[in-house]
Motif scaffolding. Structure first.
Motif, mmCIF file in Angstrom:
data_model
loop_
_atom_site.group_PDB
_atom_site.id
_atom_site.type_symbol
_atom_site.label_atom_id
_atom_site.label_comp_id
_atom_site.label_asym_id
_atom_site.label_seq_id
_atom_site.Cartn_x
_atom_site.Cartn_y
_atom_site.Cartn_z
ATOM 1 N N THR A 137 7.326 13.148 -4.088
ATOM 2 C CA THR A 137 6.975 12.059 -3.778
ATOM 3 C C THR A 137 6.463 11.416 -5.206
ATOM 4 N N SER A 153 8.245 21.788 2.196
ATOM 5 C CA SER A 153 8.699 20.337 1.615
ATOM 6 C C SER A 153 10.336 20.290 2.136
ATOM 7 N N GLY A 157 9.313 14.661 3.018
ATOM 8 C CA GLY A 157 7.963 14.815 2.586
ATOM 9 C C GLY A 157 7.359 16.229 2.632
ATOM 10 N N ARG A 173 7.416 10.253 4.018
ATOM 11 C CA ARG A 173 7.857 9.070 3.234
ATOM 12 C C ARG A 173 9.288 8.541 3.965
ATOM 13 N N GLU A 227 9.628 1.188 0.449
ATOM 14 C CA GLU A 227 9.291 2.636 0.725
ATOM 15 C C GLU A 227 7.799 2.745 1.327
ATOM 16 N N ARG A 229 4.616 5.080 2.641
ATOM 17 C CA ARG A 229 4.275 6.662 2.429
ATOM 18 C C ARG A 229 3.098 6.656 3.454
#
Length: 457
Positions: A137, A153, A157, A173, A227, A229
């Protein structure tokens, strides 16, 4: 981290000047002939004591960041690590002083600041704290790598977990049309079995914390465009004392959309870097900072020529250099251990700090304790170039080697540096293991220090 923060007394010279003789004249009644002189009453002029907030405001931003970070790591400060002065920061300082049975002034003296920095550093080391950039990310965040060594991963994410699952860190994310922090916070509140104890919703981020089943949780989220996060930390209540200082550090270090190139780990080293070395034998052995001499295509000792790095101590960041065929070297006597915590550091500042010169100089510093094999915090940190400097007490006895290190704060990145003292015991052990006794030298540190120059590609 680091710096000396002490209360200072502010006295106005103008008050003294204006009240000196005139105040005395006003307080002394005129004499009359034959009368007994009356006793003169003087009123002492008391200097104003500087408030803790004023002392904090006089610090640099880097010093305040390091102070808040250290207070968070010892569990006294639970606010955002921004470097801003606040009542919460002063209260945290007083709580730390109280925990050590000290006077609750809200201003740390040099010994207290040294103990705080040393305690915080050890706690960071215990959990394996490091700043990383998630390759999936690009998020910059702090991770307690020893607590959560397992990492996985996927497209959504990255997750870090402890071996038994008692601690979990999730970086997620996703994309969403027209997000707002208020909407995001409401969605996170609806996660299964979440009981919310604390909520903060700002235009650019939100924070939630509370209980999720039997675990405590902390969520921090933000967005940019479409986006989203979100950082989520879950931990068993039994781990609360260990994890909660880490949670504060992680929250302040979390940078979901960092600008510019991000580098995980320490900053890149300079092409040419300067440090100080201490001559420890008349046949050319010199002790210095290991990091200063890392990755060098050539190491030179000013006035004596090139040197080889023959040994290193990674635990204490020491390096042993050797030059050959040099004459007139004056090794420092390392045999007499120091007994006082007020020290003189003798080294050679970076040329940019002294107009390109190479003069040997001494500066004052102090530590909370001496002896033992563990490094201790040294404050205030000396100038660039002093890493590797000799530390002696007021009696001229050897206390150790001073090293400059970049500050690993929990909050925003900055270029501050802190200092540690590698104690005389650790130095002598390293030298002894490499056949150097460090005895029968001179007590004159200025005659024994040299400039170390590292040239990298």
């Amino acid at each position: 981290m680091r710096s000396v923060f002490s209360a200072t007394l502010m006295v106005s010279a103008a008050i003294f000047a204006s009240l000196g003789s005139s105040a005395q004249a006003q307080l002394t009644p005129p004499s009359t002939a034959g009368a007994k002189p009356k006793p003169v009453t003087t009123v002492p002029i008391r200097p104003a004591l500087q408030k803790p907030e004023e002392t904090a405001n006089a610090m640099s931003q880097a010093e305040r960041l390091a102070l808040q970070s250290d207070l968070a790591w010892v569990g006294q400060y639970n606010g955002a690590i921004t470097g801003d002065v606040s009542e919460r920061m002063v209260k945290a300082i007083k709580e730390f002083q109280k925990s050590r049975n000290g006077k609750e002034t809200g201003v740390l003296n040099p010994q207290e600041r040294g103990v705080l920095a040393d305690t915080a550093r050890k706690r960071q080391e215990n959990v394996g704290w490091k700043i990383v950039t998630d390759p999936l990310t690009g998020v910059r965040l702090g991770i307690p790598s020893k607590l959560v060594p397992q990492q996985a991963s996927d497209a959504n994410g990255t997750k870090w977990t402890s071996p038994t699952g008692t601690i979990q860190i999730q970086l997620a994310r996703r994309k969403e049309a027209s997000p707002t922090t208020a909407k995001l916070a409401e969605l996170e509140k609806k996660e299964a079995q979440r009981k919310i104890d604390y909520t903060v919703v700002k235009p650019d981020f939100f924070v939630l914390s509370g209980l999720q089943g039997l675990k405590k949780f902390y969520v921090r989220g933000t967005f940019k465009g479409d986006e989203i996060r979100i950082l989520t930390i879950l931990y068993d209540q039994a781990t609360e004392n260990t994890v909660e200082p880490v949670v504060i550090a992680m929250s302040s270090a979390f940078n979901a959309f960092p600008t510019g190139p991000q580098v995980a780990g320490p900053p890149p080293r300079k092409t040419v870097e300067y440090g100080t070395g201490v001559v420890v034998s008349d046949d050319g052995a010199i002790i210095t900072d290991r990091q200063i001499t890392d990755g060098c295509v050539a190491i030179a000792i000013a006035g004596f020529g090139n040197a080889d790095r023959v040994a290193e101590d990674k635990e204490h960041d020491l390096a042993l250099l050797r030059i050959y065929g040099a004459r007139g070297l004056k090794p420092l006597n390392l045999a007499s251990p120091a007994s006082k915590t007020a020290l003189d550091l003798t080294g050679i500042a970076d040329p940019q700090n002294q107009g390109g010169g190479g003069a040997v100089s001494s500066v004052k510093a102090s530590v909370a304790q001496l002896g033992g094999s563990s490094d201790v915090a040294l404050s205030p940190p000396p100038a660039l170039g002093f890493s590797g400097a000799a530390a002696l007490d007021g009696d001229g006895k050897f206390a150790g080697i001073a090293l400059l290190k970049p500050v690993v704060v929990a909050g925003p990145a900055n270029g501050a540096a802190q200092a540690v003292l590698v104690t005389s015991d650790a130095v002598r052990d390293f030298l002894k293991a490499n056949g150097v006794t460090g005895a029968n030298g001179s007590p004159d540190a200025k005659a024994s220090v040299v400039r170390v120059i590292c040239v990298r590609k």
